[in-house]
Write an enzyme that holds these catalytic residues in place. Structure first.
Site, short mmCIF file in Angstrom:
data_model
loop_
_atom_site.label_atom_id
_atom_site.label_comp_id
_atom_site.label_asym_id
_atom_site.label_seq_id
_atom_site.Cartn_x
_atom_site.Cartn_y
_atom_site.Cartn_z
CB THR A 1 0.45 0.72 5.15
OG1 THR A 1 1.37 1.01 6.20
CG2 THR A 1 0.49 1.84 4.14
N GLY A 2 -0.91 -1.80 6.34
CA GLY A 2 -0.94 -2.92 7.27
C GLY A 2 -2.21 -3.72 7.13
NE ARG B 1 -8.08 -8.24 2.39
CZ ARG B 1 -7.14 -7.31 2.58
NH1 ARG B 1 -6.62 -6.69 1.53
NH2 ARG B 1 -6.74 -6.98 3.79
CB VAL B 2 -12.64 -4.97 -0.57
CG1 VAL B 2 -12.39 -3.48 -0.42
CG2 VAL B 2 -13.05 -5.31 -1.99
N GLY B 3 -9.79 -4.75 1.31
CA GLY B 3 -9.28 -4.30 2.61
C GLY B 3 -9.77 -2.91 2.95
CB THR C 1 -0.96 0.05 1.21
OG1 THR C 1 -1.69 -1.17 1.30
CG2 THR C 1 -1.93 1.20 1.08
N GLY D 1 -5.63 -4.57 6.79
CA GLY D 1 -6.80 -3.77 6.50
C GLY D 1 -8.01 -4.12 7.33
#
Length: 375
Positions: free
Chosen positions: A272-273, A249-251, A221, A275
């Site tokens: 970031t990281g 999949r959506v973060g 990201t 989600g």
């Protein structure tokens, strides 16, 4: 002799007096006033990759954004131009072209943009075939009445708007890593969710241990936020998401209030990281809301991390110390140009990117917890 006052005159006089009194005091429940500086020293902040990749050009993301802001460009246009550098760079395998694909080998991209002065936003999720999802997100913002388009229909929108749609956004590098991961996963592929998650985790950790995969690229990201001399704040987040994720999949990155939130009167926050942790807590919105109440950017981010820690209870997400076994990082900028980078864990050489009058530099991030997620 005084004439009698009518009932109508009495009511009108009382209303006028009430309005005059109210004008001299704040309304009940009114939020604290946020001071608006007349001028601000321009500054750009981003995740560490924002001061690393150049895609063969002369400047990194934060440098490009800062140069454009000084030239008077719209802040969001400048931010997106900087983010495009990473989206187009095949060496950056967590964003855009060449981003690590999903479990089926397909690169699916997410992005969001927010314009503080205009109070507008746009995002795309699970977008395939377009190297610059941040520009498609801006098209959603500018050309529709919506904030988020997803999947095949987001791709169709991008095609109609004139974006080039490609069959495959993999590079040789990203495809090779996916094939290696799939080879390790095939004996146990698509079991029940808990067993599959454990098998995927083991495969990723083995590849990290063998030096095949940079642990910082698992989630990847780019988040970038900036403010110009007029105090105008904008931000963008773009990602290829979790490496080898379940298709669709959506973060947090394309979700307003999770992976990005901008309030032009207060500030901006991005992340970031992992989600899912941000989605559950809507952390970026929380951070900006805390700043609205006067909290410093660093302290606001620390509070968001405390809430993530408190809400992480599943055993599979905890390490031996009972803390989260994942990393989350926040990048925060307020209306005065003050900024902070704060992480759940203080890993070695943990930095965030900044560009101001003194040039681009990497600054150390603060951390809530010592050690590493795997302790």
């Amino acid at each position: 002799m005084r004439s009698k006052i009518t009932r109508r005159e009495f009511v009108k006089a009382g209303a006028a007096a009430g309005m005059a009194a109210a004008a001299g005091r704040p309304l009940f429940g009114q939020a604290p006033a946020v001071p608006t500086p007349k001028t601000v020293k321009p500054v750009v902040i981003a995740s560490a990759n924002g001061n690393r990749f150049k895609n063969g050009g002369p400047r990194t993301c934060v440098q490009e954004v800062f140069e454009r802001i000084l030239r008077g460009e719209d802040v969001l246009d400048a931010v997106i131009a900087g983010v495009n550098i990473l989206e187009l760079d095949p060496e950056e395998d967590s964003v855009g072209y060449g981003g690590l694909p999903n479990a089926e080998g397909v690169v699916q991209l997410d992005a969001s943009v927010m314009h503080g002065p205009k109070k507008r936003a746009g995002a795309v999720a699970a977008l395939e075939g377009v190297r610059t999802p941040s520009l498609v997100a801006k098209a959603v913002m500018d050309l529709t009445d919506h904030h988020l388009l997803a999947g095949r229909d987001a791709q169709g929108f991008a095609r109609r708007m004139g974006f080039k749609v490609e069959d495959d956004l993999n590079t040789d590098h990203s495809r090779k890593l996916w094939l290696e991961w799939k080879r390790r996963m095939d004996p146990e592929h698509y079991l029940d969710p808990e067993k599959r998650a454990e098998a995927a985790r083991r495969a990723r950790e083995q590849m990290v241990a063998e030096g095949l995969l940079d642990p910082r690229r698992l989630y990847g990201t780019i988040n970038c936020d900036a403010i110009n001399a007029r105090g105008e704040i904008c931000g963008a987040t773009s990602t290829s998401g979790l490496a080898w994720k379940i298709p669709g999949r959506v973060g947090d990155s394309p979700i307003l209030g999770a992976g990005l939130y901008v309030d032009g009167e207060v500030g901006a926050a991005g992340s970031t990281g992992r989600g899912e942790a941000n989605l559950f807590n809507l952390s970026s919105f929380l951070i900006v809301d805390l700043m609205r109440r006067g909290t410093h950017p660093k302290d606001a981010a620390v509070e968001a991390l405390r809430r993530i820690r408190a809400s992480t209870m599943e055993r599979r997400l905890l390490n031996s110390k009972g803390n989260p076994n994942f990393q989350v990082k926040f990048y925060v900028l307020d209306r005065r140009g003050e900024h902070a980078g704060v992480a759940l864990y203080g890993e070695p050489e943990l930095v965030y990117a900044v560009c101001a009058e003194s040039g681009a530099q990497n600054l150390p991030m603060e951390a809530l917890l010592h050690g590493s997620p795997k302790d």
